[in-house]
Design a protein around this motif. Structure first.
Motif, mmCIF file in Angstrom:
data_model
loop_
_atom_site.group_PDB
_atom_site.id
_atom_site.type_symbol
_atom_site.label_atom_id
_atom_site.label_comp_id
_atom_site.label_asym_id
_atom_site.label_seq_id
_atom_site.Cartn_x
_atom_site.Cartn_y
_atom_site.Cartn_z
ATOM 1 N N ASN A 148 -3.679 23.873 -24.123
ATOM 2 C CA ASN A 148 -2.831 25.071 -24.179
ATOM 3 C C ASN A 148 -1.371 24.789 -23.820
ATOM 4 O O ASN A 148 -0.519 25.685 -23.947
ATOM 5 N N LEU A 149 -1.089 23.577 -23.334
ATOM 6 C CA LEU A 149 0.275 23.171 -22.956
ATOM 7 C C LEU A 149 0.884 24.079 -21.894
ATOM 8 O O LEU A 149 2.090 24.327 -21.889
ATOM 9 N N ASN A 150 0.054 24.572 -20.988
ATOM 10 C CA ASN A 150 0.546 25.355 -19.846
ATOM 11 C C ASN A 150 0.564 24.453 -18.608
ATOM 12 O O ASN A 150 -0.283 24.562 -17.731
ATOM 13 N N PHE A 151 1.538 23.564 -18.560
ATOM 14 C CA PHE A 151 1.548 22.560 -17.503
ATOM 15 C C PHE A 151 1.804 23.175 -16.131
ATOM 16 O O PHE A 151 1.273 22.702 -15.135
ATOM 17 N N GLY A 152 2.599 24.215 -16.076
ATOM 18 C CA GLY A 152 2.854 24.870 -14.802
ATOM 19 C C GLY A 152 1.606 25.543 -14.261
ATOM 20 O O GLY A 152 1.267 25.395 -13.079
ATOM 21 N N TYR A 153 0.927 26.266 -15.115
ATOM 22 C CA TYR A 153 -0.301 26.947 -14.701
ATOM 23 C C TYR A 153 -1.392 25.935 -14.356
ATOM 24 O O TYR A 153 -2.131 26.122 -13.386
ATOM 25 N N TYR A 194 5.409 16.411 -7.371
ATOM 26 C CA TYR A 194 5.875 16.865 -8.684
ATOM 27 C C TYR A 194 4.928 17.923 -9.247
ATOM 28 O O TYR A 194 5.375 18.884 -9.891
ATOM 29 N N SER A 195 3.631 17.770 -8.989
ATOM 30 C CA SER A 195 2.673 18.777 -9.433
ATOM 31 C C SER A 195 2.923 20.106 -8.720
ATOM 32 O O SER A 195 2.823 21.182 -9.339
ATOM 33 N N PHE A 196 3.247 20.038 -7.424
ATOM 34 C CA PHE A 196 3.563 21.264 -6.700
ATOM 35 C C PHE A 196 4.824 21.909 -7.268
ATOM 36 O O PHE A 196 4.895 23.149 -7.390
ATOM 37 N N TYR A 197 5.809 21.103 -7.635
ATOM 38 C CA TYR A 197 7.021 21.643 -8.257
ATOM 39 C C TYR A 197 6.687 22.316 -9.589
ATOM 40 O O TYR A 197 7.164 23.419 -9.893
ATOM 41 N N LEU A 198 5.841 21.672 -10.398
ATOM 42 C CA LEU A 198 5.468 22.249 -11.696
ATOM 43 C C LEU A 198 4.698 23.553 -11.533
ATOM 44 O O LEU A 198 4.754 24.424 -12.405
ATOM 45 N N SER A 199 3.968 23.689 -10.414
ATOM 46 C CA SER A 199 3.205 24.923 -10.207
ATOM 47 C C SER A 199 4.112 26.125 -9.990
ATOM 48 O O SER A 199 3.650 27.269 -10.063
ATOM 49 N N PHE A 230 0.839 -1.208 0.000
ATOM 50 C CA PHE A 230 0.000 0.000 0.000
ATOM 51 C C PHE A 230 0.864 1.244 0.000
ATOM 52 O O PHE A 230 0.628 2.176 -0.783
ATOM 53 N N PHE A 231 1.862 1.300 0.868
ATOM 54 C CA PHE A 231 2.686 2.504 0.974
ATOM 55 C C PHE A 231 3.541 2.703 -0.278
ATOM 56 O O PHE A 231 3.786 3.838 -0.685
ATOM 57 N N ILE A 232 3.968 1.604 -0.883
ATOM 58 C CA ILE A 232 4.747 1.724 -2.125
ATOM 59 C C ILE A 232 3.877 2.298 -3.239
ATOM 60 O O ILE A 232 4.257 3.248 -3.935
ATOM 61 N N LEU A 233 2.677 1.732 -3.405
ATOM 62 C CA LEU A 233 1.769 2.214 -4.444
ATOM 63 C C LEU A 233 1.314 3.649 -4.163
ATOM 64 O O LEU A 233 1.198 4.469 -5.077
ATOM 65 N N PHE A 234 1.054 3.938 -2.886
ATOM 66 C CA PHE A 234 0.644 5.295 -2.514
ATOM 67 C C PHE A 234 1.745 6.295 -2.841
ATOM 68 O O PHE A 234 1.477 7.391 -3.357
ATOM 69 N N SER A 235 2.973 5.937 -2.539
ATOM 70 C CA SER A 235 4.096 6.852 -2.790
ATOM 71 C C SER A 235 4.324 7.068 -4.281
ATOM 72 O O SER A 235 4.570 8.197 -4.724
ATOM 73 N N VAL A 236 4.217 5.987 -5.058
ATOM 74 C CA VAL A 236 4.519 6.075 -6.487
ATOM 75 C C VAL A 236 3.421 6.789 -7.254
ATOM 76 O O VAL A 236 3.684 7.638 -8.109
ATOM 77 N N PHE A 237 2.157 6.457 -6.949
ATOM 78 C CA PHE A 237 1.048 6.950 -7.768
ATOM 79 C C PHE A 237 0.305 8.144 -7.173
ATOM 80 O O PHE A 237 -0.505 8.760 -7.871
ATOM 81 N N LEU A 238 0.526 8.482 -5.907
ATOM 82 C CA LEU A 238 -0.185 9.608 -5.310
ATOM 83 C C LEU A 238 0.754 10.650 -4.712
ATOM 84 O O LEU A 238 0.695 11.827 -5.074
ATOM 85 N N PHE A 239 1.625 10.229 -3.806
ATOM 86 C CA PHE A 239 2.464 11.189 -3.093
ATOM 87 C C PHE A 239 3.487 11.845 -4.024
ATOM 88 O O PHE A 239 3.614 13.080 -4.046
ATOM 89 N N TYR A 240 4.193 11.046 -4.808
ATOM 90 C CA TYR A 240 5.182 11.609 -5.723
ATOM 91 C C TYR A 240 4.533 12.499 -6.790
ATOM 92 O O TYR A 240 5.022 13.622 -7.047
ATOM 93 N N PRO A 241 3.418 12.075 -7.436
ATOM 94 C CA PRO A 241 2.766 12.987 -8.396
ATOM 95 C C PRO A 241 2.311 14.299 -7.769
ATOM 96 O O PRO A 241 2.361 15.350 -8.421
ATOM 97 N N PHE A 242 1.856 14.237 -6.506
ATOM 98 C CA PHE A 242 1.440 15.472 -5.845
ATOM 99 C C PHE A 242 2.633 16.403 -5.649
ATOM 100 O O PHE A 242 2.543 17.609 -5.917
#
Length: 294
Positions: free
Chosen positions: A262-267, A35-40, A21-33
């Motif tokens: 629009n390819l504005n991934f950061g926004y 990375y999304s914050f970094y892209l913002s 559970f923690f491996i899947l949570f980290s890979v598919f939820l925590f890390y994307p979150f």
């Protein structure tokens, strides 16, 4: 040596069992979150170069009228269908929980089937039925003499929102009915028998016993429906593409448009972060307002 190995196995086994559970949570939820914050915090169009812009994306979101319109659209669509959905789902669940109703399995299956159907297929059928020229709904209304001119279901802001709300209502009525029905079946029958012995009417039993005991499951349904209203994507995308005049654009659809159109991934990431925290606040307020003091 063997005893130490055995003790190590006993201590580590529970962690091994819960580790997937923690491996899947980290890979598919925590890390994307993360990375999304970094892209913002950057400006990026999908290429090799990312330009750091700090909080400029968040400032742009706060001043973006389309973003706040998408939040308002989610709120309007929620008001259009959630109260009626929960009311009808509760009444249907109460009926299907009654002993005198025959064919309960058939009715439960029939009501729940729209929820497991392909969303795109349902939206496509709705788009045909709601066609402003010769759609089935307009034809029926004209035959009944209720309207003289065709209603532009998908080309008018009010009717477009109502059309999206109607489709969501159709898809999620059975799902909420099943949840409420499960709550009804957990209420002890002795309570009802005692109420009827004391001379309570069916309406009094519904108001004084059934609904109070269903409070937690109803609150859960309200929160689930609220989040679902703001998170609508396929329904407005297929039916109206967010139009007309962005009247059916939801936050999730706006994120999709900004990122993949629009390819504005950061926004788009900044919108996603803002939407996440707004939904957290909204859910917290709902839980505080509807909490059970007992």
């Amino acid at each position: 040596m063997a005893s130490k190995w055995w003790r190590w196995q006993q201590k580590s086994a529970p962690y091994m069992f819960i580790s997937p559970f923690f491996i899947l949570f980290s890979v598919f939820l925590f890390y994307p979150f993360l990375y999304s914050f970094y892209l913002s915090l950057v400006e990026w169009n999908g290429g090799k170069t990312k330009t750091y812009v700090g909080l400029d994306n968040f400032s742009r979101v706060l001043h973006d009228e389309v973003f706040w319109l998408s939040i308002g659209n989610g709120l309007i669509i929620m008001v259009m269908y959630v109260p009626l959905l929960l009311l009808l789902a509760t009444l249907v669940a109460v009926l299907l929980n009654s002993n005198w109703v025959k064919g309960k399995g058939f009715f439960r299956m029939s009501l729940f089937t729209p929820n497991i159907m392909a969303v795109v297929a349902v939206a496509f059928v709705f788009s045909i039925m709601l066609n402003g020229d010769n759609g089935l709904i307009n034809v029926i209304l004209k035959q009944l003499g209720l309207i003289d001119a065709s209603i532009l279901w998908l080309d008018s802001p009010f009717w477009a929102r109502l059309s999206v709300a109607a489709m969501v209502f159709y898809r999620w009525l059975g799902y909420n009915m099943i949840l409420i029905l499960a709550g009804l079946q957990n209420i002890p029958k002795d309570i009802y028998e005692s109420a009827y012995v004391d001379g309570a009417t069916p309406f009094q039993v519904l108001i004084r016993i059934t609904l109070p005991l269903l409070k937690k499951i109803l609150v859960f349904c309200v929160i689930l429906s609220t989040l679902g209203s703001f998170g609508l994507f396929t329904e407005p995308l297929v039916l109206t593409k967010g139009g007309p005049l962005n009247s059916t654009t939801t936050p999730v659809l706006l994120i999709y448009q900004e990122s993949f159109t629009n390819l504005n991934f950061g926004y788009a990431s900044a919108i996603a972060i803002m939407f996440f925290f707004l939904m957290m606040i909204f859910t917290f307020v709902q839980m505080r307002v509807t909490r059970d003091n007992d």
